[in-house]
Design a protein around this motif. Structure first.
Motif, PDB file in Angstrom:
ATOM      1  N   ARG A 129       6.998  -0.710   5.556  1.00 43.78           N
ATOM      2  CA  ARG A 129       7.853  -1.571   4.721  1.00 43.78           C
ATOM      3  C   ARG A 129       7.052  -2.197   3.590  1.00 43.78           C
ATOM      4  O   ARG A 129       7.547  -2.332   2.458  1.00 43.78           O
ATOM      5  CB  ARG A 129       8.484  -2.675   5.567  1.00 43.78           C
ATOM      6  N   ARG A 130       5.825  -2.582   3.889  1.00 42.58           N
ATOM      7  CA  ARG A 130       4.999  -3.208   2.855  1.00 42.58           C
ATOM      8  C   ARG A 130       4.650  -2.212   1.747  1.00 42.58           C
ATOM      9  O   ARG A 130       4.636  -2.552   0.566  1.00 42.58           O
ATOM     10  CB  ARG A 130       3.726  -3.760   3.481  1.00 42.58           C
ATOM     11  N   LEU A 131       4.402  -0.963   2.123  1.00 43.47           N
ATOM     12  CA  LEU A 131       3.984   0.037   1.150  1.00 43.47           C
ATOM     13  C   LEU A 131       5.158   0.595   0.353  1.00 43.47           C
ATOM     14  O   LEU A 131       4.998   0.961  -0.817  1.00 43.47           O
ATOM     15  CB  LEU A 131       3.248   1.182   1.856  1.00 43.47           C
ATOM     16  N   TYR A 132       6.338   0.672   1.003  1.00 39.11           N
ATOM     17  CA  TYR A 132       7.469   1.338   0.348  1.00 39.11           C
ATOM     18  C   TYR A 132       8.668   0.420   0.089  1.00 39.11           C
ATOM     19  O   TYR A 132       9.640   0.844  -0.550  1.00 39.11           O
ATOM     20  CB  TYR A 132       7.922   2.539   1.186  1.00 39.11           C
ATOM     21  N   SER A 133       8.581  -0.827   0.584  1.00 41.28           N
ATOM     22  CA  SER A 133       9.572  -1.864   0.255  1.00 41.28           C
ATOM     23  C   SER A 133      10.989  -1.573   0.742  1.00 41.28           C
ATOM     24  O   SER A 133      11.936  -2.185   0.264  1.00 41.28           O
ATOM     25  CB  SER A 133       9.613  -2.104  -1.266  1.00 41.28           C
ATOM     26  N   ARG A 134      11.152  -0.628   1.669  1.00 42.63           N
ATOM     27  CA  ARG A 134      12.481  -0.351   2.208  1.00 42.63           C
ATOM     28  C   ARG A 134      12.406  -0.255   3.722  1.00 42.63           C
ATOM     29  O   ARG A 134      11.538   0.436   4.265  1.00 42.63           O
ATOM     30  CB  ARG A 134      13.056   0.939   1.608  1.00 42.63           C
TER      31      ARG A 134
END
Length: 214
Positions: A129-134
């Motif tokens: 989630r932190r790397l791809y924001s979804r």
């Protein structure tokens, strides 16, 4: 609310993934007790029990001793809890388990391994989630990890692989912060986690490579 912004659907899906993995892994935790088919597990538990003699040096470093030290602390807490509840009436009762039936120690050690494995899956979700924001990508990442037969099997036994994995994923979570900021404290935490992961299993020393890249 859309699951992509971390609403209730994504939290429910994550909880379901973690629960299914925990149940699937717990099913085989009683295998072979009070013995083990995994030499590393027997080694770590025996080291932890030996520390009770006062000698905290394992005298054998095929595997780093961090996990056995953690188990030593947990076994000590188990003794204290046993005295409080009346399960152990003396240190002799505890010592008899060491020589007659070590099931309790294997259950404690395997329980810790299972908790760390569940924690590793949760960290994978947070990292994705932190790397791809979804959130859906985080769910996909942790679902793939949770469904890996090798991880389910490894979570049955108290070996050093799961502790190294847990600490390594925590390190990667810190590395991801280096992509956005270069604070001294972030580097310090990265170094600490690399050291702890390496103290669980020597292979983790190579974590300095992704840290350098980040």
């Amino acid at each position: 609310m859309s699951s992509d912004v971390g609403g209730k659907p994504s939290r429910a899906a994550l909880a379901l993934i973690l629960a299914i993995f925990a149940i699937a892994s717990a099913v085989g935790m009683g295998a072979d007790l009070p013995y083990s088919r995994t030499p590393t597990e027997t080694e770590q538990i025996h080291f932890a029990l030996k520390y009770g003699s006062g000698d905290l040096n394992p005298h054998l470093f095929i595997h780093p001793p961090l996990y056995s030290y953690v188990l030593f602390v947990l076994f000590g807490l188990a003794f204290v809890a046993g005295r409080i509840t009346g399960f152990f009436h003396s240190i002799g009762d505890f010592e008899r388990l060491i020589f007659m039936d070590q099931t309790l120690f294997f259950v404690i050690a395997r329980g810790l391994t299972l908790l760390l494995a569940v924690g590793a899956i949760f960290i994978t979700y947070r990292l994705a989630r932190r790397l791809y924001s979804r959130s859906w990508e985080g769910l996909l990442a942790c679902a793939f990890l949770a469904s890996a037969p090798g991880l389910v099997s490894a979570a049955h036994y108290a070996s050093t692989d799961i502790p190294m994995m847990f600490l390594s994923l925590l390190a990667f979570l810190v590395f991801s912060r280096l992509l956005e900021e270069e604070k001294t404290s972030t580097y310090a935490w990265a170094g600490i986690l690399i050291g702890l992961a390496s103290a669980a299993k020597y292979l983790a020393v190579f974590l300095f490579i992704p840290m350098a890249v980040a």
